[in-house]
Write an enzyme that holds these catalytic residues in place. Structure first.
Site, short mmCIF file in Angstrom:
data_model
loop_
_atom_site.label_atom_id
_atom_site.label_comp_id
_atom_site.label_asym_id
_atom_site.label_seq_id
_atom_site.Cartn_x
_atom_site.Cartn_y
_atom_site.Cartn_z
N PHE A 145 142.85 -32.17 81.59
CA PHE A 145 143.98 -33.03 81.95
C PHE A 145 145.14 -32.94 80.96
O PHE A 145 146.28 -33.28 81.29
CB PHE A 145 143.50 -34.49 82.11
CG PHE A 145 143.80 -35.39 80.96
CD1 PHE A 145 144.97 -36.16 80.93
CD2 PHE A 145 142.94 -35.48 79.88
CE1 PHE A 145 145.24 -37.00 79.85
CE2 PHE A 145 143.20 -36.31 78.81
CZ PHE A 145 144.36 -37.07 78.80
N LYS A 146 144.87 -32.46 79.75
CA LYS A 146 145.93 -32.34 78.75
C LYS A 146 147.09 -31.47 79.25
O LYS A 146 148.21 -31.57 78.77
CB LYS A 146 145.39 -31.71 77.46
CG LYS A 146 144.15 -32.35 76.87
CD LYS A 146 144.43 -33.71 76.27
CE LYS A 146 143.33 -34.18 75.35
NZ LYS A 146 142.06 -34.53 76.01
N ASP A 147 146.80 -30.57 80.21
CA ASP A 147 147.84 -29.68 80.73
C ASP A 147 148.99 -30.44 81.38
O ASP A 147 150.13 -30.00 81.33
CB ASP A 147 147.25 -28.73 81.78
CG ASP A 147 146.35 -27.67 81.17
OD1 ASP A 147 146.63 -27.23 80.04
OD2 ASP A 147 145.36 -27.29 81.83
#
Ligand SMILES: *Cc1c(COP(=O)(O)O)cnc(C)c1O
Length: 467
Positions: A102-104
């Protein structure tokens, strides 16, 4: 829109300054002075790009190229999709981006926001982006910043705990301006060491003629803001898809470590999104479960390496922002001082009572995580990663009555060992994300490993070689 510091309200900064600096002076975090409101009529039905521009422009009104930034950030890989299921729940997949976590969502956009910010404040020096990672931020930051002019990225990851896939994603990167360094110890050791560098002004002076330090950690405002968008988008999708009525309350369940993802949900709520509860799901490193269920934050405890390693954290940085929003800068400053002195603090009763209205919490151990991956695979024919499983299991224990959106934060392929053990068979190679294919065949080029008191030395070495 102005921003201030969680530890000193006299500090005022523009968004461009806040994003450029990462951390506020005195070690505080930048926070908005107020929450803009967005009404249902304004955002329901918008596509992701337009919605992102609408939300982000509330905080960044002076960024006139937001539309282009958002488009470029997500053109090759849109991380966000919603999967709905019967019985009033959905998985909000956030892992379809470049590094399969999810960091993307934030880190594909942050380089664009940072470049605009540098331009806005007339900063011509190079941004040396220092980042501690529990595994997923590192690869997302490295791929997001690959070959971005005027930036040099150094990520520090714990030598113990991260998955083989996570390690390879960092150590096989080839762009000249991105570097991965292993630190002997766990994530908290790495995070603490990086925070110390930000407070070492003598050290910073050595670079000051040509560079300055910034951060891609979730303490950076530029990480937090893009995450608000998917809470609105999920809600909009649920209404458009007929799953809920416009205005209906929903809950979000968030697998939590540094409290960045769930805090963005809180911001969405403060902006008017009908979120009833935010369920904070933790693994055995349950420092957040404890503070949310007792009012006492205490990191004097053992650190566990779990099968959801991106949540193996005892010092949860963004929780400070929540304390600020509920109790003000004085409380935030005092509690952080207590934390630094004794490793613990107590929240005042009024603040704790307020917090409990929105935040529910549960903790989930490794065995339950495994069992949950198996159960969801059997019942819903959907394979989840261990972090998402922690969230699912937590919400099962709490039985929310509202529609429940579970944030799915990583691809199961990123934690294949744990997942395959749980489901008792190999994952189908066909479904493997592009981002992870062939990783094992790629050459490991980044092999540096240091003690936790050697970060400054290695930064100088890398810097001298590249400048
Ligand atoms: C970072 C991460 C988390 C925790 O998110 P926070 O914002 O740190 O609370 C959960 N799951 C995965 C897969 C992550 O990479």
């Amino acid at each position: 829109m102005k921003f201030t510091s969680t530890r000193n309200e006299k500090i005022k900064a523009s968004a461009a300054e806040a994003i450029t600096m990462g951390l506020a002076p005195e070690g505080g975090l930048y926070v908005p002075l107020e929450f803009p409101r967005v009404s249902l009529d304004e955002f329901l039905g918008l596509d992701y790009e337009d919605l992102a521009v609408l939300i982000l422009s509330q905080f960044l009104p002076e960024f006139d190229n937001l539309k282009i930034s958002v488009k470029n950030a997500y053109a090759d890989a849109m991380p966000v999709r919603l999967k709905t299921f019967p019985n009033k729940f959905a998985f909000l997949e956030l892992f379809n981006g470049k590094s399969a976590a999810f960091k993307d969502v934030a880190l594909q956009l942050l380089p664009h926001l940072l470049t605009t910010s540098l331009h806005k404040i007339g900063e011509n020096r190079k941004a040396v982006v220092l980042t501690a990672t529990s595994g997923d931020t590192g690869s997302a930051a490295m791929s997001g910043f690959s070959n971005v002019p005027q930036t040099e990225v150094i990520v520090f990851y714990p030598d113990e705990g991260i998955s083989q896939m996570q390690r390879l994603q960092m150590t096989t990167q080839t762009a000249k301006n991105v570097h991965a360094v292993a630190v002997k110890g766990n994530f908290d050791d790495a995070q603490k060491a990086v925070k110390l560098i930000f407070q070492d002004q003598e050290f910073e002076k050595k670079f000051e003629a040509s560079s300055f330090f910034s951060s891609a950690n979730s303490i950076n405002l530029g990480r937090l803001l893009p995450q608000i968008v998917y809470y609105f988008w999920a809600y909009s999708q649920l209404v458009t898809g007929g799953e809920i009525k416009s205005g209906e309350w929903v809950d979000f369940t968030v697998p939590t470590g540094n409290f960045g993802n769930i805090l963005a949900g809180y911001y969405a709520k403060r902006m008017g999104l009908p979120i009833a509860h935010l369920i904070c799901a933790t693994n055995k490193n349950s420092v957040l479960y404890d503070v949310l269920s007792t009012g006492t934050y205490d990191c004097n405890r053992d650190f566990y390496v779990t099968n959801s390693p991106s949540m193996d954290i005892l010092v949860s940085s963004n929780f400070e922002r929540l304390i600020y929003h509920l109790g003000g800068a004085k409380l935030s400053e005092e509690t952080q001082a207590e934390l630094a002195n004794s490793g613990k603090y107590h929240l005042p009763k009024a603040v704790y009572e307020e917090l409990k209205k929105t935040f529910w919490t549960e903790k989930v151990d490794d065995q339950e995580t495994q069992a949950t991956i198996k159960a969801v695979s059997n019942e819903s024919h959907y394979i989840i990663d261990p972090h998402t499983a922690v969230a699912y299991a937590a919400s099962q224990k709490l039985k929310p009555t509202n529609y429940n959106v579970i944030l799915a934060t990583a691809s199961p392929y990123k934690f294949a060992d744990t997942v395959e053990k749980a489901i008792g068979k190999k994952l189908d190679k066909k479904g493997q994300p592009q981002a992870l294919m062939d990783l094992e065949k790629e050459k490991v080029t980044q092999t540096k490993c240091v003690e936790k008191n050697e970060l400054e030395k290695i930064i100088e070495e890398i810097y001298d070689k590249n400048n």
